[in-house]
Design a protein around this motif. Structure first.
Motif, mmCIF file in Angstrom:
data_model
loop_
_atom_site.group_PDB
_atom_site.id
_atom_site.type_symbol
_atom_site.label_atom_id
_atom_site.label_comp_id
_atom_site.label_asym_id
_atom_site.label_seq_id
_atom_site.Cartn_x
_atom_site.Cartn_y
_atom_site.Cartn_z
ATOM 1 N N ASN A 8 0.944 -1.411 0.005
ATOM 2 C CA ASN A 8 0.140 -0.078 0.228
ATOM 3 C C ASN A 8 0.810 1.448 -0.140
ATOM 4 O O ASN A 8 0.403 2.347 -0.887
ATOM 5 N N ARG A 9 1.852 1.332 0.738
ATOM 6 C CA ARG A 9 2.810 2.346 0.741
ATOM 7 C C ARG A 9 3.458 2.451 -1.245
ATOM 8 O O ARG A 9 4.203 3.242 -0.814
ATOM 9 N N GLU A 10 3.414 2.100 -1.472
ATOM 10 C CA GLU A 10 4.016 2.269 -3.093
ATOM 11 C C GLU A 10 3.351 2.756 -4.390
ATOM 12 O O GLU A 10 2.852 2.843 -5.034
ATOM 13 N N GLU A 11 1.574 3.584 -3.520
ATOM 14 C CA GLU A 11 0.585 4.179 -4.260
ATOM 15 C C GLU A 11 1.462 4.768 -4.895
ATOM 16 O O GLU A 11 0.895 5.008 -6.167
ATOM 17 N N VAL A 12 1.866 6.142 -4.411
ATOM 18 C CA VAL A 12 2.116 6.961 -4.943
ATOM 19 C C VAL A 12 3.342 6.970 -6.102
ATOM 20 O O VAL A 12 3.337 7.239 -7.120
ATOM 21 N N TRP A 13 4.901 6.245 -5.439
ATOM 22 C CA TRP A 13 5.071 5.350 -6.868
ATOM 23 C C TRP A 13 4.571 5.129 -7.840
ATOM 24 O O TRP A 13 5.222 5.325 -8.745
ATOM 25 N N LEU A 14 3.651 3.667 -7.540
ATOM 26 C CA LEU A 14 3.426 3.140 -8.741
ATOM 27 C C LEU A 14 2.410 4.321 -9.526
ATOM 28 O O LEU A 14 2.802 4.571 -10.603
ATOM 29 N N LEU A 15 1.379 5.066 -8.622
ATOM 30 C CA LEU A 15 0.958 6.466 -9.788
ATOM 31 C C LEU A 15 1.777 7.249 -10.865
ATOM 32 O O LEU A 15 1.632 7.043 -11.843
ATOM 33 N N ASP A 16 2.667 7.652 -10.070
ATOM 34 C CA ASP A 16 3.724 8.821 -10.687
ATOM 35 C C ASP A 16 4.471 7.614 -11.515
ATOM 36 O O ASP A 16 4.274 8.227 -12.489
ATOM 37 N N HIS A 17 4.701 7.266 -11.425
ATOM 38 C CA HIS A 17 5.257 5.870 -13.159
ATOM 39 C C HIS A 17 4.414 5.713 -14.106
ATOM 40 O O HIS A 17 4.655 5.576 -15.203
ATOM 41 N N ILE A 18 3.235 4.794 -13.452
ATOM 42 C CA ILE A 18 1.976 4.901 -14.768
ATOM 43 C C ILE A 18 1.876 5.859 -15.389
ATOM 44 O O ILE A 18 1.859 5.981 -16.251
ATOM 45 N N GLU A 19 1.170 7.132 -14.617
ATOM 46 C CA GLU A 19 0.918 8.488 -15.533
ATOM 47 C C GLU A 19 2.831 9.282 -16.446
ATOM 48 O O GLU A 19 2.307 9.170 -17.216
ATOM 49 N N GLU A 20 3.771 8.801 -15.233
ATOM 50 C CA GLU A 20 4.639 9.085 -15.974
ATOM 51 C C GLU A 20 4.840 8.423 -17.638
ATOM 52 O O GLU A 20 5.719 8.549 -19.261
ATOM 53 N N MET A 21 4.930 7.168 -18.084
ATOM 54 C CA MET A 21 4.624 6.493 -18.177
ATOM 55 C C MET A 21 3.131 6.165 -19.682
ATOM 56 O O MET A 21 3.279 5.563 -20.768
ATOM 57 N N GLY A 22 2.709 7.025 -19.294
ATOM 58 C CA GLY A 22 1.444 6.994 -20.193
ATOM 59 C C GLY A 22 0.831 5.771 -20.097
ATOM 60 O O GLY A 22 -0.453 5.285 -21.245
ATOM 61 N N LEU A 23 0.319 4.800 -18.811
ATOM 62 C CA LEU A 23 -0.104 3.938 -18.966
ATOM 63 C C LEU A 23 -1.780 3.703 -18.127
ATOM 64 O O LEU A 23 -1.897 4.758 -17.794
ATOM 65 N N ASP A 24 -2.220 3.026 -18.428
ATOM 66 C CA ASP A 24 -3.568 2.715 -17.636
ATOM 67 C C ASP A 24 -3.546 2.413 -16.791
ATOM 68 O O ASP A 24 -3.169 1.733 -15.562
ATOM 69 N N GLU A 25 -4.778 3.820 -15.714
ATOM 70 C CA GLU A 25 -4.824 3.597 -14.275
ATOM 71 C C GLU A 25 -5.906 3.359 -14.146
ATOM 72 O O GLU A 25 -6.191 3.415 -13.126
ATOM 73 N N THR A 26 -6.809 3.081 -14.829
ATOM 74 C CA THR A 26 -8.153 2.980 -14.486
ATOM 75 C C THR A 26 -8.894 1.639 -13.099
ATOM 76 O O THR A 26 -7.787 0.686 -12.997
ATOM 77 N N ALA A 27 -9.880 2.342 -12.382
ATOM 78 C CA ALA A 27 -9.879 1.317 -11.236
ATOM 79 C C ALA A 27 -8.667 0.904 -10.074
ATOM 80 O O ALA A 27 -8.614 -0.478 -10.092
ATOM 81 N N PHE A 28 -7.260 2.188 -10.152
ATOM 82 C CA PHE A 28 -6.409 1.674 -9.545
ATOM 83 C C PHE A 28 -6.679 1.101 -8.195
ATOM 84 O O PHE A 28 -7.220 1.487 -7.695
ATOM 85 N N ARG A 29 -5.851 0.161 -8.010
ATOM 86 C CA ARG A 29 -5.598 -0.321 -7.187
ATOM 87 C C ARG A 29 -4.103 -1.447 -6.250
ATOM 88 O O ARG A 29 -4.325 -2.088 -7.095
ATOM 89 N N SER A 30 -3.714 -0.368 -5.469
ATOM 90 C CA SER A 30 -1.817 -0.540 -5.382
ATOM 91 C C SER A 30 -1.892 -2.213 -5.196
ATOM 92 O O SER A 30 -1.486 -2.847 -5.245
ATOM 93 N N ARG A 31 -2.958 -2.951 -4.726
ATOM 94 C CA ARG A 31 -2.942 -4.757 -4.391
ATOM 95 C C ARG A 31 -3.045 -5.265 -5.449
ATOM 96 O O ARG A 31 -2.679 -6.933 -5.404
ATOM 97 N N ASP A 32 -3.229 -4.846 -6.450
ATOM 98 C CA ASP A 32 -3.344 -5.224 -7.959
ATOM 99 C C ASP A 32 -2.555 -5.221 -8.640
ATOM 100 O O ASP A 32 -1.861 -6.532 -9.717
ATOM 101 N N TYR A 33 -1.290 -5.116 -8.188
ATOM 102 C CA TYR A 33 -0.161 -5.357 -8.614
ATOM 103 C C TYR A 33 1.383 -5.653 -8.387
ATOM 104 O O TYR A 33 1.198 -6.253 -6.749
ATOM 105 N N VAL A 34 2.114 -5.749 -8.965
ATOM 106 C CA VAL A 34 3.539 -5.999 -8.302
ATOM 107 C C VAL A 34 4.668 -5.728 -8.886
ATOM 108 O O VAL A 34 4.123 -4.677 -9.812
ATOM 109 N N VAL A 35 5.750 -5.528 -8.466
ATOM 110 C CA VAL A 35 6.943 -4.698 -8.457
ATOM 111 C C VAL A 35 8.472 -5.410 -8.803
ATOM 112 O O VAL A 35 7.701 -6.689 -7.898
ATOM 113 N N ALA A 36 9.162 -5.016 -9.268
ATOM 114 C CA ALA A 36 9.915 -5.684 -9.554
ATOM 115 C C ALA A 36 11.382 -4.700 -8.833
ATOM 116 O O ALA A 36 11.152 -4.071 -8.725
ATOM 117 N N ILE A 37 12.117 -5.769 -7.943
ATOM 118 C CA ILE A 37 13.171 -4.835 -6.824
ATOM 119 C C ILE A 37 14.340 -5.632 -6.658
ATOM 120 O O ILE A 37 14.959 -6.771 -6.830
#
Length: 194
Positions: A8-37
């Protein structure tokens, strides 16, 4: 390098990069995402989303908002994000997954097949039209039978050795002199004596 569920705390990071890359953020929920670390410095390298649509005629699984930060591209990061998403879809009982992709060649290397819009479930036909009219005019529908996913060996090997590439010259770190402080005397250079 590893791929894990987003927090959940990665929500802002995700939204920033989704917007930066011009990706789809429709019905955004951070719990639906995976992150490579990156295991060494814990730097985030990429992300992707599994989205479950629940129309009346049965659930549909879509892979969407797959992105890799520029300094991590070409190292198998996106491939492993896709692999994890397909794995989750299979674990949830889906035999096929869909993606509405602007760059279909990338997903086709994993076994995704380009299909006609009429072959999409009705819910995704509307999504395809929305994407084409807003963020990805060149989006095309793709489908993958989950058990036919394949990871090219070269991408698996690259992922094991992945490291962020330098993006060229970086500015030197700011020092005391940048703030008007004389480091030798620990006084302000521009001291007016008041």
């Amino acid at each position: 390098m590893y791929v894990r569920d987003a927090k959940n705390r990665e929500e802002v990071w995700l939204l920033d990069h989704i917007e930066e890359m011009g990706l789809d953020e429709t019905a955004f929920r951070s719990r639906d995402y995976v992150v490579a670390i990156d295991e060494e410095n814990h730097e985030k390298a990429g992300f992707g989303r599994i989205r479950i649509h629940k129309p009346d005629d049965g659930d549909v699984c879509e892979l969407t908002s797959i992105g890799v930060l520029p300094e991590w591209r070409g190292q198998g990061v996106g491939a492993h994000v896709v692999e994890r998403l397909v794995e989750y879809a299979g674990d949830d009982g889906f035999q096929e997954v869909y993606s509405l992709a602007g760059e279909p060649d990338y997903l086709q290397q994993f076994g995704f097949e380009r299909i006609e819009p009429e072959q999409l479930p009705e819910k995704l036909r509307g999504r395809l039209t929305e994407k084409q009219e807003s963020i990805q005019p060149g989006a095309v529908p793709l489908r993958l039978q989950v058990d036919r996913f394949r990871m090219p060996g070269r991408l698996r090997d690259r992922f094991k050795q992945a490291a962020a590439e330098d993006e060229g010259e970086t500015e030197p770190a700011e020092g005391p002199e940048d703030f008007g402080i004389d480091p030798d005397e620990a006084t302000y250079k521009y001291d007016t004596g008041r």
